[in-house]
Structures are given as structure tokens and as C-alpha cells.
Motif scaffolding. Structure first.
Motif, PDB file in Angstrom:
ATOM      1  N   UNK A 429       0.681  -1.142   0.003  1.00 37.96           N
ATOM      2  CA  UNK A 429       0.036   0.040   0.085  1.00 37.96           C
ATOM      3  C   UNK A 429       0.868   1.043   0.006  1.00 37.96           C
ATOM      4  N   UNK A 430       0.572   2.172  -1.140  1.00 35.16           N
ATOM      5  CA  UNK A 430       1.255   3.486  -0.921  1.00 35.16           C
ATOM      6  C   UNK A 430       0.201   4.584  -1.295  1.00 35.16           C
ATOM      7  N   UNK A 431      -0.880   4.512  -0.851  1.00 34.00           N
ATOM      8  CA  UNK A 431      -2.078   5.383  -0.983  1.00 34.00           C
ATOM      9  C   UNK A 431      -1.987   6.380   0.218  1.00 34.00           C
ATOM     10  N   UNK A 432      -1.219   7.435  -0.320  1.00 33.45           N
ATOM     11  CA  UNK A 432      -0.937   8.609   0.625  1.00 33.45           C
ATOM     12  C   UNK A 432      -1.261  10.021   0.214  1.00 33.45           C
ATOM     13  N   UNK A 433      -1.814  10.863   0.859  1.00 35.87           N
ATOM     14  CA  UNK A 433      -2.241  12.187   0.337  1.00 35.87           C
ATOM     15  C   UNK A 433      -1.021  13.185   0.804  1.00 35.87           C
ATOM     16  N   UNK A 434       0.002  12.856   1.648  1.00 37.66           N
ATOM     17  CA  UNK A 434       0.943  13.351   2.367  1.00 37.66           C
ATOM     18  C   UNK A 434       1.554  14.307   1.016  1.00 37.66           C
ATOM     19  N   UNK A 435       1.606  15.595   0.916  1.00 37.21           N
ATOM     20  CA  UNK A 435       2.217  16.487  -0.058  1.00 37.21           C
ATOM     21  C   UNK A 435       1.328  16.687  -1.176  1.00 37.21           C
ATOM     22  N   UNK A 436       0.131  16.371  -1.475  1.00 38.44           N
ATOM     23  CA  UNK A 436      -0.635  16.764  -2.455  1.00 38.44           C
ATOM     24  C   UNK A 436      -1.221  18.051  -2.235  1.00 38.44           C
ATOM     25  N   UNK A 437      -1.661  18.830  -3.198  1.00 32.46           N
ATOM     26  CA  UNK A 437      -2.079  20.175  -3.037  1.00 32.46           C
ATOM     27  C   UNK A 437      -3.462  20.508  -3.845  1.00 32.46           C
ATOM     28  N   UNK A 438      -4.001  21.516  -3.621  1.00 31.77           N
ATOM     29  CA  UNK A 438      -5.140  21.958  -4.676  1.00 31.77           C
ATOM     30  C   UNK A 438      -4.820  23.505  -4.599  1.00 31.77           C
ATOM     31  N   UNK A 439      -5.220  24.196  -5.679  1.00 32.85           N
ATOM     32  CA  UNK A 439      -5.359  25.539  -5.942  1.00 32.85           C
ATOM     33  C   UNK A 439      -6.550  26.098  -6.312  1.00 32.85           C
ATOM     34  N   UNK A 440      -6.943  27.352  -5.666  1.00 34.49           N
ATOM     35  CA  UNK A 440      -8.224  27.985  -6.010  1.00 34.49           C
ATOM     36  C   UNK A 440      -7.785  29.384  -6.092  1.00 34.49           C
ATOM     37  N   UNK A 441      -8.921  29.938  -6.701  1.00 33.49           N
ATOM     38  CA  UNK A 441      -8.900  31.431  -7.122  1.00 33.49           C
ATOM     39  C   UNK A 441      -9.956  32.250  -6.706  1.00 33.49           C
ATOM     40  N   UNK A 442      -9.851  33.595  -6.075  1.00 33.02           N
ATOM     41  CA  UNK A 442     -10.753  34.417  -5.777  1.00 33.02           C
ATOM     42  C   UNK A 442     -10.430  35.773  -5.974  1.00 33.02           C
ATOM     43  N   UNK A 443     -11.512  36.664  -6.127  1.00 31.92           N
ATOM     44  CA  UNK A 443     -11.233  38.156  -6.360  1.00 31.92           C
ATOM     45  C   UNK A 443     -12.080  38.825  -5.267  1.00 31.92           C
ATOM     46  N   UNK A 444     -11.414  40.020  -4.879  1.00 33.61           N
ATOM     47  CA  UNK A 444     -12.066  40.905  -3.585  1.00 33.61           C
ATOM     48  C   UNK A 444     -12.225  42.298  -4.602  1.00 33.61           C
ATOM     49  N   UNK A 583      -4.781  20.976 -16.539  1.00 32.04           N
ATOM     50  CA  UNK A 583      -3.510  21.152 -16.018  1.00 32.04           C
ATOM     51  C   UNK A 583      -3.584  21.803 -14.388  1.00 32.04           C
ATOM     52  N   UNK A 584      -4.475  22.502 -14.067  1.00 29.96           N
ATOM     53  CA  UNK A 584      -4.438  23.098 -12.596  1.00 29.96           C
ATOM     54  C   UNK A 584      -4.952  22.012 -11.871  1.00 29.96           C
ATOM     55  N   UNK A 585      -5.779  20.684 -12.087  1.00 25.47           N
ATOM     56  CA  UNK A 585      -5.646  19.584 -11.252  1.00 25.47           C
ATOM     57  C   UNK A 585      -4.452  18.688 -11.263  1.00 25.47           C
ATOM     58  N   UNK A 586      -3.932  18.392 -12.358  1.00 25.91           N
ATOM     59  CA  UNK A 586      -2.878  17.421 -12.345  1.00 25.91           C
ATOM     60  C   UNK A 586      -1.604  17.853 -12.075  1.00 25.91           C
ATOM     61  N   UNK A 587      -1.444  19.409 -11.812  1.00 25.73           N
ATOM     62  CA  UNK A 587      -0.151  19.787 -11.518  1.00 25.73           C
ATOM     63  C   UNK A 587      -0.407  20.346  -9.946  1.00 25.73           C
ATOM     64  N   UNK A 588      -1.542  19.657  -9.399  1.00 22.87           N
ATOM     65  CA  UNK A 588      -1.569  19.792  -7.875  1.00 22.87           C
ATOM     66  C   UNK A 588      -1.889  18.654  -7.057  1.00 22.87           C
ATOM     67  N   UNK A 589      -3.164  18.034  -7.602  1.00 21.12           N
ATOM     68  CA  UNK A 589      -3.733  17.056  -6.678  1.00 21.12           C
ATOM     69  C   UNK A 589      -2.908  15.705  -7.163  1.00 21.12           C
ATOM     70  N   UNK A 590      -2.455  15.484  -8.392  1.00 23.15           N
ATOM     71  CA  UNK A 590      -1.944  14.275  -8.781  1.00 23.15           C
ATOM     72  C   UNK A 590      -0.355  14.105  -8.597  1.00 23.15           C
ATOM     73  N   UNK A 591       0.221  14.789  -7.921  1.00 17.42           N
ATOM     74  CA  UNK A 591       1.642  15.065  -7.537  1.00 17.42           C
ATOM     75  C   UNK A 591       1.884  15.262  -6.226  1.00 17.42           C
ATOM     76  N   UNK A 592       3.171  15.168  -6.118  1.00 18.88           N
ATOM     77  CA  UNK A 592       3.624  15.360  -4.537  1.00 18.88           C
ATOM     78  C   UNK A 592       4.569  16.665  -4.433  1.00 18.88           C
ATOM     79  N   UNK A 593       4.239  17.539  -3.574  1.00 19.53           N
ATOM     80  CA  UNK A 593       4.856  18.814  -3.547  1.00 19.53           C
ATOM     81  C   UNK A 593       6.011  18.956  -2.695  1.00 19.53           C
ATOM     82  N   UNK A 594       6.066  18.141  -1.683  1.00 20.90           N
ATOM     83  CA  UNK A 594       7.126  18.097  -0.710  1.00 20.90           C
ATOM     84  C   UNK A 594       6.930  16.707  -0.019  1.00 20.90           C
ATOM     85  N   UNK A 595       7.815  16.442   0.851  1.00 23.39           N
ATOM     86  CA  UNK A 595       8.005  15.036   1.592  1.00 23.39           C
ATOM     87  C   UNK A 595       8.760  14.130   0.896  1.00 23.39           C
TER      88      UNK A 595
END
Length: 897
Positions: A429-444, A583-595
Motif C-alpha cells: 500500500x502506498x496510498x498517501x495524500x501527504x504532499x498533494x495540493x489544490x489551488x483555488x482562485x478568488x477576487x475581492x 493542468x490545474x488539477x494534474x499539477x496539484x492533486x496528482x503529484x507530491x509537492x514536498x515530503x
């Protein structure tokens, strides 16, 4: 370079876009000018994004007013010494006198960005002013964590929700005017000891002690000249423990000073049925002066406090004050609006609907703010909330994950893998979310008065579908941006063969089918939107969402390249939108950014991070650089830096290739030329063109020369020994048992190596591609005659349908008509044998009745992305050998679905 705005997108606000230049066209120190269709200059802020090896600019990034760009504008390189057009209204940044922060002015607003420790409370902005009127006291991130502790039997859970406060560790001024200023904030969340909610089932009373996660974040704040908008890009990264750390709430909060009385404080929510609008205290009830006419005047903003009658003033003291309002999008097709007087009291449901655009306005007598969230319903569950509406100190929050929704569960779907039946890689088993990310956008947006008419609707549309400026397909094609690909034939060209018209129609139908499937199959959600599914299940009339390695695609066989190349050749806005989301999804959720897995991605699975196979090809820069160069997206730039050391990650893990355990001898580890080393090359090429650091070019050339020195060059692949320290590849001998020769190529190897050969002037790499393409489809006897190696000649070179680009490249470079015609046979065969003449959805009705729906039973995303790229590239390589008519019988090769 002529640029234009894509249709069906906003034409307001500022837009950042990319310029592409031939080698030597734009010197390294070039300045740029932008002019509208009539030749009038447009203020533009420019910077290099990538370089050719001679030091000239390859890609540049520009920010300008989208409205001024209009239908067409001209971007040009200024001659050396030419004056740069002056900026009419600039945005400026300067340090505060006490050096605790930065002061930003843009002509219509000002704010302070505190440095770490420079404010009593952490914030990304403070003292936001609209002219000389206070607009916001503080803007800062908020986060709620739900902790679950299971009972000893695992049947019951204790749940508690803890509020975390954002701490800013670093502030970087990434851009400093004159058109745009961008700040980057790196930080983390720390827990507030106060537990804000407690939902306790039977089980242990006390949570088990464990280290607190920090849930790091990266936030960017952009301010443009003359705009009342603050644009925010928020990246959340997960460093918790899946078994107990659940995402409950995540967002950006604005502390608002509201002037006037409670009855003058208004909230607006944009819905799919117009604008919902109420005040904190409304003059309508059991009183003779509380009439519909009075309420209408109040909601129109035409009932100032000074004009209240004596009876209304008496009523004012005896009316409920609705201090909290929230719009909760809890599914892609359902939202609700609720209100509440105070904590501890019930919520009343005000309204319901399907899809809210994701915009809210909160105002008092001297104005307020509008807050909009991009892809609000697509990336549910989201929430827009205002608390303290009836007071002088309100809090407006854009929740990227709604606290009102169920907490997000990062756990895997089981406690074991299913390798024999479900295509799940390995038994461990190597199902781990440790290090995945998600990006959102907002405007004020700062307001000087309560919005009226369609103002909130217009704002919501601008935030949800911001302007996009691009060049024409003909321009990109002529300059070979992103390599070699074809343009569609002109619709009115009588010389175009019927077979080509058919192929173009099938390309369009294939894309349109996936665009429709996103909606049909509800491929939405904060961690899902942008991805598509891998394999279809015709028995159940669903995609195999619950079957191991057949569920989410996770960049398998490069659908990213398919969508972006299809956009480049068509210029279609809907293609851009789907490619951007992917691209926004695969560059964040599908990969590990640290760890420990940094730079690796997770192979396709039921959960995006579920498969035991962690590979560099999923995360490589090649998937992401299209969006980075076309739009200047800084977050994608971060990701391409994060994946650079992936070879070191693999070395530390003692793993090689597909995630299997391999012995590592010192600095040597088994590595496939493709898709492992080719993914390294994708990262290195991108780093080289962004920085011109010579080491990246040296690493690429070293590997190319090592492969060229092998007995059979690329054909020998895919296994080599890779030296992590020197970046050398060492020949390991031939392996007759490998069935995966196609994997060397189908995961982007062809596109990566062809572009590298051209950009870095490495003709030997092009020669090796041609050599392998010419060799691939030969009979075993002919292979043996050419190479003289029994092991190599009898190795299975399977599935030519997955690598038709290299067949076409080889055919065109060697003028091999037989290979060219064979390649077209394979491409026609792939689609014609799949069903009733191509991408034609067939009707079905589920058991028990119901509405008529449509599917393509034979389809898989692997098949479609490889077929579409093969057609697009081969219409450039071997159009001359395309048959006149669509074949009725073809025998060109395998059928892969």
C-alpha cells in the motif's frame, strides 16, 4: 505577434498572456510594446519567461488591460534604444517607514502588506483603503481541521473540529509594477486551542495525542493599476494523517468595517435565478409602517437612516438582526442560502437552487466589497459567508472548502491493493495524500456603494471566466511552438481529401464527447475537477470509477498534450477551458509537492493518490508548461521547480521505474529511458529554457550521448542504469522479456525528445527517433537482419497504435511511403474497429427505465488521447500518404482500448 481575446470569456480586467518568438527575434534584454487595432499604445508590463540557447527570448510574459486589447492587438519587440511607451496609471510598492511591511498604491486603492511579524495578527493585507475610505481592516487565511479518532473496534468515531490560524513565514515581491504588483506568501496553519465544534459519537472521550499538521499554504495577491480588484490565488497542501486529519474548512477572510445601522447593511448573493438580496435588519413585519413599499425602498438603498419615521425607529429596536448569511454549494447541482441571528440559534433556509456563480457583496452606507470565487460550483463544496452583518465589524469569508459540508476524507477506499484483478501496480500500500495540493482562485472588489442592477452578476462572470489573450493557431504553427503539429485544412479548400475531413470531424467529436462527459458524469469537485476517467464499463454504462487502476486518468498517456495541442491548432475557447482545468488539477492533486515523494506523481487509480506506483512521468513539467507559457501562471512555475529533483527522490526511496523495488548500487539505479529518463529531460529542458543554467543542458546531452553509444541506441531501451550524481546512463544489455517498449514512447517521450532535438540542436537524438520508428513495426526476421541480435529482434514491440507519431516522424524523414501508409492504417483501424464508424455515441436506457443517455462503449482515454495526438502530428508528418477515402477495411495493426 497579433493577439486576441478568446470568445465566451470576460473582456474586462487585466490579463496576463504569453508571447512566443523565433530564435534571435527578441534579445535577452528586449523591451516590448503593445498597441490596439488602431495603433494606439496599451500599457503593458513585460518579462522574459524562457530563452533559446543563444540567449534570446523564447517566451515572454505580459500583463495588460483586456478591454484595451479587444478583438486584436499587436505585441512587438522594440528596436534597441527605442523609448518604451510610458505607463499612464502605475501601481507602486514601497516599504513602510518602520520596515515592517509594504505600502501599495494603484491610483484607486491602497493597502499595507505586512512582513512576517510586522502585524499584531497575521495577514496578507491590512488597512485596505478605497481612496481615503477604509474598505477592509484585514485579509487573511482561515482553516478548520476535523479530527476523527476511531474506537478500538473501529466502528465509532469521536469527531472534533479545531480552528487553525494562518501564520505567514515569508513574503516575496514577485512583481513590482508598473501595471501589476504580485506578492507571494508562504505560510502554515497553527491550531487555536479553542475547539469550535464537537460532534461526539460513542467512542473514546479524549483524542489520542499526535503531532499537529501544519497544512502549509502559498497565496498570491495581485494588484493592477487603476483596478479596485485584489486577485488571490490560494494553494493548500496536505501534510496530515489520512486516518484522522480531515479537511473541514479552508478559505480567505476579510474583516470589514461597515458604516451605518444594521438596516443599512446589505448582502447580495448571485444565484442561477438572479440576485438574492437582503439586509441584516429588514423593515417588514407586523407594523403599519413596515410595508412592502418601505422594504422596497430599503432594498433599493433609498431609505437613509435620517428619513426613518418615529414608528420605524421604534420597530428598529424590536426587529431580529440576521447577523450571519451563507451560500453553500454542497454539490455541483445544488446550493442553499441560510441565515442566522446568532450562534446557538437555528439556521433558516432562505433559498435553494442548482448552480450559484459564486459571488457575494457585503456593504454598508460607505460601501463594502464583492467577493467572487472561480469555478465555484465546479469545485464544490464552496461557501460564501458573512458574519456580523448587523455590526460595525463584519467578516466575509470565501471558503474554498465549505465548513458546512462534510469534511473531506483523504483515506483510501480499502486497506489493501488488488493487483491481480484491478490493475493496481504492487501489493504494498502506498496510498498517501501527504504532499498533494489544490489551488483555488478568488477576487475581492472594493465597492463605494451597494451594488445595483446586474453588477453582482457581471462581477461573477468576470471572476468565473476571466479574460484569456492568445495568438492565432497559424502563428504558433509557423513558429513551431511546442514542437511539430498540424493545422486543420481550410473548410473551403476543395483539394482536401474526404478522409482528412473525416479525421478532423472525428477529432472534434472526440473532444466534444469528453467535454459532455464532464457534465454527464459529474466530474466535478475540489479535488476532482479537471481530471477525466480512464476506462469505460459498457456493462454498467459507467466509467470504472471503482476499479483500481481504471478510474481517474492522472495524465496517463498524456491527455494533457492532446488537449493543449488541439487548442493550439483550433484556438477554441472550450478546449482551452478544459485543458486549463486539467493542468490545474494534474499539477496539484496528482503529484507530491514536498515530503518523501516530492516530484513524483501517482499512477491512475480510484483515488488520485491511491496507486502504489509513484512515477516521475505523472508530474513532469511537460504536462504543465503549456499553461505556464500561454498564461504566465506563477503557481505552475512553482510546480515545475518542485518536480526538478525527482531523480533524487527516487534514489532516496530505493525504487526504480514503475515503483518496484530495485537494488541501488551507490549512485546507480535502474531507470527506463522512457518514461523515466524522458521525464527527467522534460523537467531539465524546462528548467534550462527558464534559467539558461548550463548544467541542465549538460545533463540532457550527457544522456543523449550515452544512449547513442549503446549498441542499438534508443531501440535498446528502455532499461539503463542511471547515475544520480553524474546523470549518466549506462547500457544494461537486452531484456527479451520486457513487454513495455511502447511505454518508452507513449508517455510523452516522442514529443519531449523531438522538441529537445530541435531546441538544443541535437541531430543525433532526431536520428535515433527516426531509427526506432523505422524499426518498430518490422517483422522479427527483418529486425534480426538489421540488428543481428536475437534477443532484440524477438522482443515484443507491441501496440503501434500508442506510438504512431514516431512512425510518422520516421516515415517523413526517410521518405518511407510504405511506413506512412501503414501508420494511417493503424490510426483508421483504431477508431473504425472500435464501434459504429468512430466517435458516435450510442443511445441506451438503464434497467428499470429512465431517460435516454449516450455513451461510446469501446472508448478509453488512453485510446483517445493517443489516437488524437497521432492524427494531429501525422497530418503534419505524412499528410501526403493519407488515403483519399476513409478505408472500409483496414488491417494496420493492433486495436487498443
Amino acid at each position: 505577434m497579433k493577439i486576441h481575446l478568446l470568445p465566451n470569456r470576460s473582456r474586462a480586467g487585466h490579463v496576463t498572456f504569453g508571447g512566443y518568438w523565433s530564435r534571435g527575434e527578441a534579445p535577452a534584454d528586449a523591451a516590448f510594446a503593445l498597441a490596439d487595432a488602431s495603433g494606439l499604445p496599451i500599457d503593458v508590463q513585460s518579462a522574459p519567461a524562457a530563452y533559446w540557447s543563444d540567449g534570446s527570448i523564447k517566451w515572454s510574459t505580459h500583463t495588460a488591460d483586456a478591454f484595451r486589447i479587444g478583438d486584436e492587438a499587436e505585441l512587438s519587440v522594440l528596436p534597441a534604444g527605442a523609448p518604451v511607451p510610458s505607463i499612464g496609471r502605475a501601481v507602486t510598492v514601497e516599504e513602510t517607514e518602520d520596515h515592517t511591511g509594504y505600502i501599495v498604491h494603484n491610483g484607486v486603492l491602497s493597502l499595507i502588506v505586512p512582513k512576517p511579524g510586522g502585524a499584531s495578527k497575521p495577514a496578507i493585507a491590512m488597512n485596505v483603503m478605497r481612496g481615503d475610505v477604509p474598505a477592509a481592516d484585514r485579509i487573511y487565511p482561515v482553516f478548520d481541521l476535523e479530527r476523527r479518532d476511531a474506537s478500538a473496534e473501529g466502528t465509532c468515531e469521536t469527531r472534533s473540529v479545531t480552528h487553525y490560524e494562518g501564520v505567514i513565514d515569508a513574503v516575496t515581491v514577485e512583481q513590482s509594477g508598473p501595471v501589476q504588483v504580485v506578492f507571494r506568501f508562504d505560510g502554515r496553519h497553527i491550531p487555536n486551542p479553542r475547539i469550535i465544534a464537537d460532534h461526539t459519537a460513542t467512542g473514546p472521550d479524549d483524542p489520542v495525542d499526535m503531532p499537529e499538521p501544519s497544512m502549509p499554504f502559498v497565496i498570491r495577491l495581485a494588484v493592477c493599476a487603476g483596478e479596485k480588484d485584489l486577485k488571490l490565488t490560494h494553494t493548500f497542501a496536505y501534510d496530515g494523517k489520512e486516518s484522522r486529519d480531515f479537511l473541514k474548512g479552508m478559505g480567505i477572510r476579510v474583516d470589514l468595517p461597515l458604516t451605518g445601522h444594521a438596516h443599512e447593511h446589505h448582502v447580495h448573493f448571485q444565484t442561477d435565478n438572479g440576485t438574492f438580496h437582503e439586509a441584516a435588519e429588514m423593515f417588514f413585519g407586523n407594523h403599519w409602517d413596515q410595508s412592502p413599499a418601505v422594504l422596497r425602498r430599503q432594498l433599493d438603498g433609498d431609505l437613509p437612516d435620517a428619513e426613518l419615521t418615529e414608528n420605524l425607529r421604534k420597530a428598529e429596536a424590536d426587529l431580529p438582526i440576521w447577523n450571519r448569511y451563507a451560500l453553500v454549494q454542497d454539490a455541483s447541482s445544488h446550493f442553499r442560502i441560510v441565515k442566522q441571528t446568532k450562534p446557538g440559534c437555528c439556521e433558516l433556509t432562505c433559498d435553494r437552487g442548482s448552480r450559484a456563480p459564486g459571488a457575494m457583496a457585503v456593504t454598508g452606507t460607505s460601501g463594502g466589497v464583492m467577493i467572487g470565487m472561480r469555478d465555484f460550483w465546479r469545485k464544490y463544496p464552496g461557501e460564501l459567508e458573512v458574519a456580523g452583518l448587523g455590526t460595525a465589524a463584519a467578516q466575509a469569508t470565501a471558503w474554498f472548502h465549505a465548513p458546512a459540508a462534510d469534511a473531506y476524507d483523504f483515506r483510501h477506499y480499502d486497506t489493501r491493493t488488488y493487483t491481480y484483478t484491478c490493475y493496481e501496480g504492487f501489493d504494498y500500500m502506498l496510498s498517501t495524500a501527504y504532499g498533494v495540493a489544490v489551488t483555488s482562485e478568488a477576487t475581492i472588489r472594493l465597492l463605494d456603494a451597494m451594488p445595483k442592477g446586474g453588477q453582482v452578476a457581471d462581477f461573477a462572470a468576470q471572476v468565473d471566466r476571466p479574460a484569456v489573450a492568445v495568438g492565432a493557431p497559424e502563428y504558433y504553427h509557423a513558429k513551431r511552438a511546442f514542437g511539430e503539429w498540424s493545422l486543420p485544412a481550410a473548410p473551403d479548400d476543395p483539394s482536401v481529401k474526404p478522409s482528412e475531413r473525416w479525421l478532423e470531424n472525428e477529432l472534434a467529436k472526440a473532444f466534444d464527447y469528453y467535454k459532455a462527459e464532464v457534465e454527464h458524469r459529474d466530474w466535478y469537485g475540489l479535488f476532482d475537477y479537471g481530471d477525466v476517467m480512464h476506462t469505460y464499463d459498457p456493462a454498467r454504462h459507467v466509467w470504472r470509477y471503482d476499479v483500481g487502476g481504471f478510474a481517474w486518468q492522472n495524465t496517463e498517456l498524456i491527455p494533457t498534450y492532446w488537449l493543449w495541442t488541439y487548442f493550439l491548432r483550433t484556438g477554441r475557447e472550450d478546449v482551452y477551458t478544459l485543458a486549463e482545468a486539467m493542468t490545474r488539477h494534474t499539477s496539484e492533486v496528482d503529484i507530491y509537492h514536498f515530503g518523501p515523494l516530492q516530484g513524483l506523481g501517482t499512477r491512475h487509480n480510484v483515488r488520485h493518490w491511491g496507486c502504489s506506483c509513484k512515477e516521475p512521468r505523472i508530474a513532469m513539467a511537460g504536462h504543465h508548461r503549456f499553461l505556464y507559457y500561454l498564461s504566465g501562471d506563477a503557481r505552475v512555475g512553482d510546480v515545475m521547480n518542485e518536480v526538478l529533483p525527482v531523480d533524487l527522490t527516487i534514489k532516496r526511496r530505493g525504487k526504480g521505474g514503475d515503483g518496484a523495488s530495485f537494488p541501488v548500487d551507490g549512485d546507480l539505479m535502474p531507470t527506463r529511458s522512457g518514461p523515466d529518463w524522458s521525464s527527467f529531460v522534460s523537467n531539465w529542458l524546462t528548467a534550462y529554457e527558464r534559467t539558461l543554467d548550463p548544467k541542465y543542458r549538460e545533463w540532457i546531452e550527457r544522456g543523449v550521448n550515452d544512449i547513442a553509444a549503446a549498441p542499438f541506441r534508443l531501440i535498446s531501451g528502455p532499461s539503463f542504469m542511471y547515475d544520480v550524481k553524474t546523470k549518466d546512463l549506462k547500457y544494461m544489455g537486452e531484456d527479451r522479456g520486457t513487454p513495455n517498449q511502447h511505454l518508452q514512447l507513449c508517455q510523452g517521450g516522442i514529443q519531449i525528445w523531438a522538441e529537445v532535438a530541435d531546441e538544443l540542436d541535437l541531430p543525433v537524438l532526431r536520428e535515433m527517433l527516426v531509427e526506432e520508428g523505422s524499426f518498430y513495426t518490422l517483422s522479427a526476421e527483418e529486425k534480426l537482419r538489421r540488428c543481428g541480435d536475437e534477443e532484440l529482434a524477438h522482443r515484443p514491440f507491441g501496440w503501434p497504435s500508442l506510438i504512431t507519431e514516431i512512425l510518422g516522424l520516421a516515415a517523413t524523414d526517410t521518405n518511407d511511403e510504405k511506413l506512412g501508409r501503414f501508420t494511417w492504417d493503424v490510426l483508421f483501424d483504431t477508431v473504425l474497429r472500435g464501434g459504429d464508424g468512430g466517435y458516435n455515441p450510442t443511445a441506451y436506457t438503464r434497467d428499470g427505465g429512465g431517460r435516454t443517455e449516450y455513451d461510446i462503449p469501446w472508448n478509453s482515454t488512453n485510446c483517445t488521447s493517443r489516437w488524437a495526438l497521432g492524427v494531429i502530428d501525422n497530418l503534419e508528418y505524412i499528410r501526403q500518404w493519407l488515403p483519399d477515402e476513409v478505408p472500409t477495411e483496414v488491417t494496420g495493426g493492433d486495436f487498443f482500448h
